[in-house]
Design an enzyme around this catalytic site. Structure first.
Site, PDB file in Angstrom:
ATOM      1  N   CYS A 179     -96.936  26.768 -34.974  1.00  0.00           N
ATOM      2  CA  CYS A 179     -95.713  26.849 -34.164  1.00  0.00           C
ATOM      3  C   CYS A 179     -94.471  26.929 -35.041  1.00  0.00           C
ATOM      4  CB  CYS A 179     -95.621  25.661 -33.214  1.00  0.00           C
ATOM      5  SG  CYS A 179     -95.596  24.045 -34.038  1.00  0.00           S
ATOM      6  N   HIS A 194     -93.555  19.906 -32.037  1.00  0.00           N
ATOM      7  CA  HIS A 194     -93.767  21.316 -31.712  1.00  0.00           C
ATOM      8  C   HIS A 194     -92.483  22.095 -31.969  1.00  0.00           C
ATOM      9  CE1 HIS A 194     -95.688  24.714 -29.923  1.00  0.00           C
ATOM     10  NE2 HIS A 194     -94.985  24.710 -28.797  1.00  0.00           N
ATOM     11  N   ASN A 247     -92.007  29.662 -25.363  1.00  0.00           N
ATOM     12  CA  ASN A 247     -93.117  29.030 -26.072  1.00  0.00           C
ATOM     13  C   ASN A 247     -94.053  30.117 -26.587  1.00  0.00           C
ATOM     14  OD1 ASN A 247     -94.793  27.053 -27.084  1.00  0.00           O
ATOM     15  ND2 ASN A 247     -94.981  25.932 -25.161  1.00  0.00           N
TER      16      ASN A 247
END
Length: 355
Positions: A126, A281, A302
């Site tokens: 990520c 994240h 995302n």
């Protein structure tokens, strides 16, 4: 020992001496790690809470995931406090008037990369996705270049300077990599192979890809495909500064703490309601607004594909540092030397054609 090896050894010692400030995470029992991340009890808890402000559901993206597999995706590591001292912090003029709502997808509708929802597969990459996606957008916004840059280049080639590849990394170090080493295009070094599954995608045990420094198309040169950033900086955590940065320069990378309930997000303005800390994240922040219920929010993309959340996007409460979303915002500006090289390349091609 060569100078480069000496530098590497010194940096390792420094990182060991100043360990990263960990997310406030308690050890999770092995039985829980092997249980499914999606739980009806969490969905019920959220959806029956009149003050939640968002709706939970069973996102198809995680239908077969265990808690342990979900945790592995959360690869954003907090920057060591000692390292923060050398990173510029950007603020913006408070007199700058900002719209009540803003969406980079519509503000720069000519930039197709802004509206793409990607998939990090089973890799804790990520930190690399948030950086590469934001820089791709900024090349379009500032220079009119509709390009997709390579997550795989950053993930495989930054090495321990950025962290541990699929085992997680530091967002600000990704931006430093862009300054010193640049990043090739997705076309040169794709994240997934032709099957779309094994590089480093579908298999949970797939290791960090190896750095090969060659384009998959042998007619393309690795070094000619590089695109650089001229800077790497943090943005002051005041919401106005974050909004102004996005408004003036384009999407930014943000890191935040993820709890169990976040895996169940479907739509609405998220705030933590229930569940243990899972990890850190990193994602791309593309705008802001206020809901019909009067809740200020951030709008984010995302990289868990469109089978998660609101078609891959989510909103999170703005102005209260929900889950630390306003604490660790990083970015950089694209380098104009890419334009010079590409114009020269175009002139060479035109010259050849006219002969």
């Amino acid at each position: 020992m060569t100078p480069s090896h000496l530098f590497s050894a010194t940096l390792l010692l420094l990182l060991a001496a100043f360990p990263a400030q960990a997310f406030s995470e308690r050890p999770i029992h092995q039985l829980k790690l092997n249980s499914h991340i999606l739980q009806d009890s969490i969905i019920k808890h959220v959806n029956e809470n009149p003050k939640a402000g968002w709706e939970a559901a069973r996102n198809p993206r995680f239908s077969n995931y265990t808690v342990g597999e979900f945790k592995y995706l959360l690869g954003a590591k907090p920057t060591p406090k000692k390292e923060l001292l050398g990173i510029p912090v950007i603020t913006h003029d408070k007199s700058l008037k900002l719209p009540k709502s803003f969406d980079a997808r519509t503000a720069w509708s000519q930039c197709s990369s802004i509206g793409k929802i990607l998939d990090q597969g089973h890799c804790g990459s990520c930190w690399a996705f948030g950086a590469v996606e934001s820089l791709s957008d900024r090349f379009c916004i500032h220079f009119g270049m509709n390009i997709s840059l390579s997550v795989n280049d950053l993930l495989a080639c930054c090495g321990f300077l950025c962290g541990g590849g699929c085992d997680g990394g530091y967002p600000i170090y990704a931006w430093r990599y862009f300054v010193h080493h640049g990043v090739v295009t997705e076309e040169c070094d794709p994240y997934f192979d032709d099957i779309g599954c094994s590089h480093p995608g579908c298999e949970p045990a797939y290791p960090t890809p190896k750095c090969v420094r060659k384009c998959v198309n042998k007619n393309q040169l690795w070094r000619d495909s590089k695109h650089y950033s001229v800077s790497a900086y943090r943005i002051s955590s005041n919401p106005h500064n974050i909004m102004a940065e996005v408004y003036k320069n384009g999407p930014v990378e943000v890191a935040f703490t993820v709890y169990e309930d976040f895996a169940h997000y479907k739509f609405g303005v998220y705030k933590h309601i229930t569940g243990d800390v899972m990890g850190g994240h990193a994602v791309k922040l593309i705008g802001w607004g206020t809901s019909d219920d009067g809740e200020d929010y951030w709008l984010l993309a995302n990289q868990w594909n469109k089978g998660w959340g609101d078609d891959g996007y989510f909103k999170i409460k703005r102005g209260t540092n929900e889950c630390g979303i306003e604490e660790d915002v990083v970015a950089g500006l694209p380098s104009s030397k890419n334009l010079v090289r590409e114009v020269v390349s175009m002139e060479d091609t035109l010259g050849d054609a006219s002969v």
